[in-house]
Structures are given as C-alpha cells and as structure tokens.
Write an enzyme that holds these catalytic residues in place. Structure first.
Site, PDB file in Angstrom:
ATOM      1  N   ASP A 124       0.845  -1.203   0.000  1.00  0.00           N
ATOM      2  CA  ASP A 124       0.000   0.000   0.000  1.00  0.00           C
ATOM      3  C   ASP A 124       0.876   1.248   0.000  1.00  0.00           C
ATOM      4  O   ASP A 124       2.011   1.218   0.487  1.00  0.00           O
ATOM      5  CB  ASP A 124      -0.878   0.039   1.265  1.00  0.00           C
ATOM      6  CG  ASP A 124      -2.072  -0.914   1.172  1.00  0.00           C
ATOM      7  OD1 ASP A 124      -2.292  -1.500   0.102  1.00  0.00           O
ATOM      8  OD2 ASP A 124      -2.777  -1.066   2.194  1.00  0.00           O
ATOM      9  N   MET A 125       0.327   2.343  -0.532  1.00  0.00           N
ATOM     10  CA  MET A 125       1.050   3.616  -0.468  1.00  0.00           C
ATOM     11  C   MET A 125       0.405   4.482   0.614  1.00  0.00           C
ATOM     12  O   MET A 125      -0.806   4.626   0.653  1.00  0.00           O
ATOM     13  CB  MET A 125       0.986   4.328  -1.818  1.00  0.00           C
ATOM     14  CG  MET A 125       1.862   5.557  -1.909  1.00  0.00           C
ATOM     15  SD  MET A 125       3.618   5.240  -1.593  1.00  0.00           S
ATOM     16  CE  MET A 125       4.174   4.568  -3.153  1.00  0.00           C
ATOM     17  N   ARG A 162      -1.035  -0.682  -8.624  1.00  0.00           N
ATOM     18  CA  ARG A 162      -2.450  -0.425  -8.331  1.00  0.00           C
ATOM     19  C   ARG A 162      -2.629   1.090  -8.358  1.00  0.00           C
ATOM     20  O   ARG A 162      -1.927   1.809  -7.644  1.00  0.00           O
ATOM     21  CB  ARG A 162      -2.832  -0.955  -6.948  1.00  0.00           C
ATOM     22  CG  ARG A 162      -4.260  -0.566  -6.533  1.00  0.00           C
ATOM     23  CD  ARG A 162      -4.472  -0.626  -5.018  1.00  0.00           C
ATOM     24  NE  ARG A 162      -4.367  -1.977  -4.506  1.00  0.00           N
ATOM     25  CZ  ARG A 162      -4.037  -2.252  -3.238  1.00  0.00           C
ATOM     26  NH1 ARG A 162      -3.763  -1.269  -2.370  1.00  0.00           N
ATOM     27  NH2 ARG A 162      -3.950  -3.488  -2.830  1.00  0.00           N
ATOM     28  N   LYS A 175      -6.778   7.070  -6.143  1.00  0.00           N
ATOM     29  CA  LYS A 175      -6.759   8.542  -6.110  1.00  0.00           C
ATOM     30  C   LYS A 175      -5.838   9.031  -4.993  1.00  0.00           C
ATOM     31  O   LYS A 175      -5.168  10.037  -5.115  1.00  0.00           O
ATOM     32  CB  LYS A 175      -8.171   9.079  -5.866  1.00  0.00           C
ATOM     33  CG  LYS A 175      -9.048   9.032  -7.104  1.00  0.00           C
ATOM     34  CD  LYS A 175     -10.406   9.653  -6.838  1.00  0.00           C
ATOM     35  CE  LYS A 175     -11.315   9.485  -8.030  1.00  0.00           C
ATOM     36  NZ  LYS A 175     -12.722   9.748  -7.697  1.00  0.00           N
TER      37      LYS A 175
HETATM   38  C1  LIG Z   1      -8.674  -1.597  -3.323  1.00  0.00           C
HETATM   39  C2  LIG Z   1      -8.271  -0.259  -2.860  1.00  0.00           C
HETATM   40  C3  LIG Z   1      -7.017  -0.073  -2.334  1.00  0.00           C
HETATM   41  C4  LIG Z   1      -6.601   1.196  -1.926  1.00  0.00           C
HETATM   42  N1  LIG Z   1      -5.321   1.378  -1.494  1.00  0.00           N
HETATM   43  C5  LIG Z   1      -4.891   2.630  -1.220  1.00  0.00           C
HETATM   44  C6  LIG Z   1      -3.539   2.897  -0.899  1.00  0.00           C
HETATM   45  O1  LIG Z   1      -2.686   2.011  -0.836  1.00  0.00           O
HETATM   46  N2  LIG Z   1      -3.191   4.184  -0.637  1.00  0.00           N
HETATM   47  C7  LIG Z   1      -4.087   5.214  -0.695  1.00  0.00           C
HETATM   48  O2  LIG Z   1      -3.699   6.362  -0.482  1.00  0.00           O
HETATM   49  N3  LIG Z   1      -5.384   4.976  -0.961  1.00  0.00           N
HETATM   50  C8  LIG Z   1      -5.812   3.727  -1.234  1.00  0.00           C
HETATM   51  N4  LIG Z   1      -7.126   3.523  -1.540  1.00  0.00           N
HETATM   52  C9  LIG Z   1      -8.129   4.610  -1.311  1.00  0.00           C
HETATM   53  C10 LIG Z   1      -8.225   5.556  -2.476  1.00  0.00           C
HETATM   54  O3  LIG Z   1      -7.059   6.330  -2.569  1.00  0.00           O
HETATM   55  C11 LIG Z   1      -9.425   6.505  -2.307  1.00  0.00           C
HETATM   56  O4  LIG Z   1      -9.262   7.276  -1.127  1.00  0.00           O
HETATM   57  C12 LIG Z   1     -10.752   5.803  -2.208  1.00  0.00           C
HETATM   58  O5  LIG Z   1     -10.822   4.724  -3.095  1.00  0.00           O
HETATM   59  C13 LIG Z   1     -11.875   6.793  -2.573  1.00  0.00           C
HETATM   60  O6  LIG Z   1     -11.713   7.287  -3.890  1.00  0.00           O
HETATM   61  P1  LIG Z   1     -12.563   6.733  -5.136  1.00  0.00           P
HETATM   62  O7  LIG Z   1     -11.788   6.939  -6.376  1.00  0.00           O
HETATM   63  O8  LIG Z   1     -12.879   5.317  -4.867  1.00  0.00           O
HETATM   64  O9  LIG Z   1     -13.867   7.496  -5.155  1.00  0.00           O
HETATM   65  P2  LIG Z   1     -14.375   8.883  -4.579  1.00  0.00           P
HETATM   66  O10 LIG Z   1     -13.643  10.010  -5.213  1.00  0.00           O
HETATM   67  O11 LIG Z   1     -14.425   8.825  -3.097  1.00  0.00           O
HETATM   68  O12 LIG Z   1     -15.795   8.795  -5.144  1.00  0.00           O
HETATM   69  C14 LIG Z   1     -15.939   8.859  -6.558  1.00  0.00           C
HETATM   70  C15 LIG Z   1     -17.304   8.526  -6.988  1.00  0.00           C
HETATM   71  O13 LIG Z   1     -17.526   7.136  -6.808  1.00  0.00           O
HETATM   72  C16 LIG Z   1     -18.890   6.948  -6.683  1.00  0.00           C
HETATM   73  N5  LIG Z   1     -19.166   6.201  -5.453  1.00  0.00           N
HETATM   74  C17 LIG Z   1     -18.420   6.119  -4.373  1.00  0.00           C
HETATM   75  N6  LIG Z   1     -19.011   5.295  -3.490  1.00  0.00           N
HETATM   76  C18 LIG Z   1     -20.137   4.882  -4.034  1.00  0.00           C
HETATM   77  C19 LIG Z   1     -21.196   4.033  -3.625  1.00  0.00           C
HETATM   78  N7  LIG Z   1     -21.183   3.417  -2.443  1.00  0.00           N
HETATM   79  N8  LIG Z   1     -22.212   3.839  -4.460  1.00  0.00           N
HETATM   80  C20 LIG Z   1     -22.254   4.442  -5.653  1.00  0.00           C
HETATM   81  N9  LIG Z   1     -21.302   5.266  -6.077  1.00  0.00           N
HETATM   82  C21 LIG Z   1     -20.260   5.470  -5.293  1.00  0.00           C
HETATM   83  C22 LIG Z   1     -19.540   8.298  -6.617  1.00  0.00           C
HETATM   84  O14 LIG Z   1     -19.976   8.666  -7.911  1.00  0.00           O
HETATM   85  C23 LIG Z   1     -18.411   9.189  -6.219  1.00  0.00           C
HETATM   86  O15 LIG Z   1     -18.590  10.513  -6.593  1.00  0.00           O
HETATM   87  C24 LIG Z   1      -7.523   2.286  -1.991  1.00  0.00           C
HETATM   88  C25 LIG Z   1      -8.798   2.078  -2.531  1.00  0.00           C
HETATM   89  C26 LIG Z   1      -9.173   0.846  -2.974  1.00  0.00           C
HETATM   90  C27 LIG Z   1     -10.521   0.691  -3.580  1.00  0.00           C
END
Ligand SMILES: Cc1cc2nc3c(=O)[nH]c(=O)nc-3n(C[C@H](O)[C@H](O)[C@H](O)COP(=O)(O)OP(=O)(O)OC[C@H]3O[C@@H](n4cnc5c(N)ncnc54)[C@H](O)[C@@H]3O)c2cc1C
Length: 310
Positions: free
Chosen positions: A127-128, A177, A180
């Site tokens: 993970d980052m 991976r 955002k």
């Molecule tokens: C598998 C995985 C591993 C990760 N590992 C790391 C890591 O190592 N380091 C790190 O910094 N971050 C990590 N993250 C977190 C990531 O950086 C984001 O903070 C997190 O995923 C939220 O951003 P997003 O792009 O998913 O969507 P967001 O920008 O939070 O949301 C985008 C859009 O997604 C849609 N959405 C969101 N939730 C729902 C819902 N329940 N139902 C319908 N639509 C929805 C909506 O349209 C929303 O506007 C990880 C995330 C995942 C999924």
C-alpha cells in the site's frame, strides 16, 4: 463494590455498547477483529467470483512488539490462505512493519512476509501511505520486486510525481495499483481539487493501458495492474481503454473496498472482468475507521452512501 466502581463499570459497558454498535456499522468496511473473520469474508468474496485482498489493520507502528506481531500475523495469514484455498492476496502497509523506526527494520519484516508469500505462492501488494513515505515505499518495492515478481505497489493520482514514478515503474515491469489517494497532501506536491485528481487518474490509466505487454500477451493470466476506484466515470473509461488495449481482460483487475459498490462488482464479474475486494481486519479497526473518516470528508460520504444503499 463502591459507587465509583459501579460508575466505572457502567461507563465501560456504555463504551463497549457504543463500540459494538460502531463495529456493526463499520463491518461494511472491515471484516472483524480476527483472522478467521477475514478468511470468512474472503471465502464469501471467492464464492461471488471475486478475489480477496486481505489487510491486517495498523499503521504508523512504533512499538517493536506491535511491529513483530503484525509481521507474524501476515506470515500466519499466508499459511491460512493457502490451507483454506483462498483465491486472493495480501496488502501490507510499510509503516505497520516498522518504517517509522527505520527503513532496514521494515525491509527485514517485509522480507519475512515475502518469504512466506513465495512459499505459499501468494501475491503481495504494498500500500502507499502519506507522501513522507513515498520514496521509501518505492525503494522497498523495487528491492523486493527483484526477488519476487508477484508483488505490486500503489500509486496515487493525487500526487504530482506519480506520472514520472509510473514511467519508471513501467520500465522495470512493475505491477501497479492506481488509486486517487487517501491522504491530505500539500498543494505543492499534490493535486488538491477533485477534478485535477481525476484528470491525472485518467492520464495514468492511459499510460497503464497503453503500455506494451506483448511479451506475456495470451501466455498467462498474470496480473499487470489494478484499477482501484469506486468512481463510475473512471471505471467506464478503463473499460473503454481495455477494448483497444493490447492486454488480455484477465491481465488487469478492478479493485474495490469491502462493502462498497457491491452491485457494480457483480456486474463486472458477469462481464468477465477480474474483480478484487480489499478486506481489512484486526483489532485496529476502530482507529482505522475513525482516521479514514476524519482524513477526508469524501470517505464519510462513501461510507454513508454505501450504508444507505445496503
Ligand atoms: C482496493 C483499494 C485499495 C486502496 N489502497 C490505497 C492505498 O494504498 N493508498 C491510498 O492512499 N489509498 C488507497 N485507496 C483509497 C483511495 O485512494 C481513495 O481514497 C478511495 O478509493 C476513494 O476514492 P474513489 O476513487 O474510490 O472514489 P471517490 O472520489 O471517493 O468517489 C468517486 C465517486 O464514486 C462513486 N461512489 C463512491 N461510493 C459509491 C457508492 N457506495 N455507491 C455508488 N457510487 C459510489 C460516486 O460517484 C463518487 O462521486 C484504496 C482504494 C481501494 C478501492
């Protein structure tokens, strides 16, 4: 028993009740406290045709006892995943393995975990975390990758440096991976506006899908990279890119957090895409969830939305 004790007990009971209630809520996000909870969640993921990414909760560990316990936990987890025939991998945070104490301590612990991963044939994600750990994390990754190719690292589209990091990682055939980014960062080193973070995600996706993977094309189903977002627009864009990309549909995967966008996960599996669910567990679930919620308002929105939908 004196009155103070009784007050103490009722205070403790209240606390436990609140904790249990909160755990029920957060169970959407975390599997539970014990390894067994995570293995059960992983199995149920597999039954739905999804892979499981198991993470033992904890970060910024500075106590040696806790760091050793975390390393042992991952080693045991790898053994259990193998024994239970879990289709999945693990995801570790360098700061839970001692990076806050020293690079060498973290490298030693990561090495033990990778030894277990090699023995049991399990993929490992690193993970980052926040930008103060980016250089060390990439260095740890590159060192480990030369020993074991079944290992990947995370890049955050929020960081301005990520395009150049990705170029370098692609040159060595690294597995990435794309997320955002979950940490609040300074504007000098990071995009802080959501639209900019998204635009950079699109740019990085283009780089990942545009990469030439011809060496392995059609030969195996090895994972090349992961698209980890819940954002429909980005997922649609990735699907569009995948149609013209030179890699097979099984060479990349969509990754989601546990409990979020379950319908979409199902649809993607039905369409033949590879889908994985990130499943955190462990006794750190409470501080983890509170920190996640405090760090970014969007995380609160994400949890609220998925709770309402369920
Ligand atoms: C598998 C995985 C591993 C990760 N590992 C790391 C890591 O190592 N380091 C790190 O910094 N971050 C990590 N993250 C977190 C990531 O950086 C984001 O903070 C997190 O995923 C939220 O951003 P997003 O792009 O998913 O969507 P967001 O920008 O939070 O949301 C985008 C859009 O997604 C849609 N959405 C969101 N939730 C729902 C819902 N329940 N139902 C319908 N639509 C929805 C909506 O349209 C929303 O506007 C990880 C995330 C995942 C999924």
């Amino acid at each position: 028993m004196n009155v103070n004790n009784q007050l103490g007990h009722s205070h403790t009971n209240n606390y436990l009740l609140k904790e249990r209630l909160l755990m029920k809520l957060v169970k959407k996000w975390a599997a539970g406290q014990h390894m067994q909870d995570a293995l059960i969640a992983a199995k149920s993921c597999n039954i739905k045709g999804q892979k499981a990414i198991l993470n033992y909760l904890g970060e910024d560990n500075t106590e040696e006892e806790r760091i050793n316990r975390t390393t042992k936990e991952y080693c045991n987890l790898l053994e259990r995943m193998h024994a239970d025939q879990i289709d999945g991998c693990i995801s570790v945070k360098p700061s839970q393995l001692g990076l806050c104490i020293s690079y060498d301590l973290c490298r030693k612990n990561l090495k033990s975990i990778i030894n277990g991963a090699i023995k049991f044939g399990v993929f490992v994600w690193i993970d980052m975390e926040s930008s103060k750990h980016t250089d060390d994390t990439l260095m740890l990754y590159l060192e480990s990758f030369t020993r074991y190719p079944e290992i990947g690292v995370v890049l955050q589209s929020a960081l301005r440096r990520s395009a150049s990091d990705l170029l370098h990682l692609m040159e060595v055939g690294a597995k990435v991976r794309l997320v955002k980014g979950a940490y609040n960062e300074n504007e000098q080193i990071a995009f802080v506006h959501h639209e900019e973070i998204k635009a950079n995600y699109i740019k990085l996706l283009g780089m990942l899908f545009g990469r030439n993977y011809m060496n392995n094309k059609g030969v195996d189903n090895a994972l090349k990279f992961a698209v980890a977002t819940h954002d429909s627009k980005l997922i649609e864009y990735a699907i569009k890119l995948s149609k013209t990309a030179k890699i097979g549909i099984k060479n990349f995967e969509f990754e989601f957090l546990k409990g979020i966008r379950d319908g979409l996960k199902r649809d993607l599996v039905e369409e033949g895409f590879r889908v994985a669910e990130y499943i955190p567990y462990g006794d750190e679930w409470l501080p983890y969830s509170v920190r996640r919620l405090r760090e970014r308002k969007r995380n609160l929105f994400l949890l609220a939305r998925s709770l309402v939908q369920s």
